[in-house]
Write an enzyme that holds these catalytic residues in place. Structure first.
Site, PDB file in Angstrom:
ATOM      1  N   HIS A  50      66.551  72.897  55.314  1.00 21.34           N
ATOM      2  CA  HIS A  50      67.471  73.029  56.444  1.00 21.34           C
ATOM      3  C   HIS A  50      68.907  72.943  55.949  1.00 21.34           C
ATOM      4  CE1 HIS A  50      66.867  68.507  56.410  1.00 21.34           C
ATOM      5  NE2 HIS A  50      68.191  68.584  56.428  1.00 21.34           N
TER       6      HIS A  50
HETATM    7  P1  TYD Z   1      64.309  65.895  58.543  1.00 21.21           P
HETATM    8  O1  TYD Z   1      65.770  65.592  58.547  1.00 21.21           O
HETATM    9  O2  TYD Z   1      63.876  67.300  58.846  1.00 21.21           O
HETATM   10  O3  TYD Z   1      63.722  65.393  57.164  1.00 21.21           O
HETATM   11  P2  TYD Z   1      63.221  66.248  55.900  1.00 21.21           P
HETATM   12  O4  TYD Z   1      64.205  67.353  55.700  1.00 21.21           O
HETATM   13  O5  TYD Z   1      63.194  65.283  54.770  1.00 21.21           O
HETATM   14  O6  TYD Z   1      61.844  66.708  56.230  1.00 21.21           O
HETATM   15  O7  TYD Z   1      63.617  64.917  59.563  1.00 21.21           O
HETATM   16  C1  TYD Z   1      62.202  64.846  59.699  1.00 21.21           C
HETATM   17  C2  TYD Z   1      61.887  64.352  61.091  1.00 21.21           C
HETATM   18  O8  TYD Z   1      62.448  63.041  61.280  1.00 21.21           O
HETATM   19  C3  TYD Z   1      62.466  65.222  62.202  1.00 21.21           C
HETATM   20  O9  TYD Z   1      61.480  65.324  63.226  1.00 21.21           O
HETATM   21  C4  TYD Z   1      63.645  64.453  62.726  1.00 21.21           C
HETATM   22  C5  TYD Z   1      63.307  63.014  62.414  1.00 21.21           C
HETATM   23  N1  TYD Z   1      64.502  62.225  62.094  1.00 21.21           N
HETATM   24  C6  TYD Z   1      65.003  61.317  63.021  1.00 21.21           C
HETATM   25  O10 TYD Z   1      64.455  61.155  64.130  1.00 21.21           O
HETATM   26  N2  TYD Z   1      66.100  60.572  62.702  1.00 21.21           N
HETATM   27  C7  TYD Z   1      66.738  60.703  61.504  1.00 21.21           C
HETATM   28  O11 TYD Z   1      67.757  60.003  61.233  1.00 21.21           O
HETATM   29  C8  TYD Z   1      66.239  61.666  60.556  1.00 21.21           C
HETATM   30  C9  TYD Z   1      66.907  61.887  59.225  1.00 21.21           C
HETATM   31  C10 TYD Z   1      65.117  62.392  60.898  1.00 21.21           C
END
Ligand code: TYD
Length: 136
Positions: A50
């Site tokens: 992302h």
């Molecule tokens: P994401 O930022 O997409 O993590 P990665 O890129 O490592 O897979 O987040 C994964 C999931 O966690 C997504 O459903 C959003 C949730 N999330 C939160 O609720 N709060 C946060 O502070 C973060 C970073 C993620």
């Protein structure tokens, strides 16, 4: 590309390990509103995939080894985080994939704002349109 590598101050001792630290608005140029960390990831797994529109992030890996693969719509660069003293500041608008090179590597992230799903671009084609729209 809109990233910076920083040296996180690390105090090493012979017998009692080491301590690393950074301070908001001093060692790094932004205020920290949120910290999150990712654990229990097997080697070979990838996360990320992302970009953020406004969020500034400091990534560091106090244990293990991860590769951060950065794209801006034209170029690709890889940054390996394999030391507690290595910090990677990502400015908004970069696409990132993160590859776990060692089981259970811990990725910590200190960021400039609260969680907001509207700040994410999660589709790579949308990202390419976004960078073109911004004239990148
Ligand atoms: P994401 O930022 O997409 O993590 P990665 O890129 O490592 O897979 O987040 C994964 C999931 O966690 C997504 O459903 C959003 C949730 N999330 C939160 O609720 N709060 C946060 O502070 C973060 C970073 C993620």
């Amino acid at each position: 590309m809109q990233y910076e590598l920083i040296n996180i101050k690390t105090l090493h001792t012979e017998k009692e390990g080491q301590l690393s630290y950074f301070e908001a608005n001093r060692s790094i140029s932004f205020d920290i509103k949120r910290i999150y960390y990712i654990t229990q990831v097997p080697a070979g797994a990838r996360r990320g995939a992302h970009a953020h529109k406004k969020l500034v992030q400091l990534l560091f890996c106090p244990y293990g080894n991860v590769t951060v693969i950065l794209k801006n719509g034209m170029d690709e660069e890889h940054v390996v985080l394999d030391q507690p003293s290595k910090g990677l500041i990502l400015h908004p608008g970069l696409w990132r994939d993160i590859l776990w090179n060692i089981d259970n590597s811990v990725l910590c992230v200190a960021v400039s704002d609260y969680y907001d799903e509207n700040d994410y671009i999660r589709d790579y084609d949308d990202y390419l349109s976004y960078t073109k729209g911004r004239g990148n």
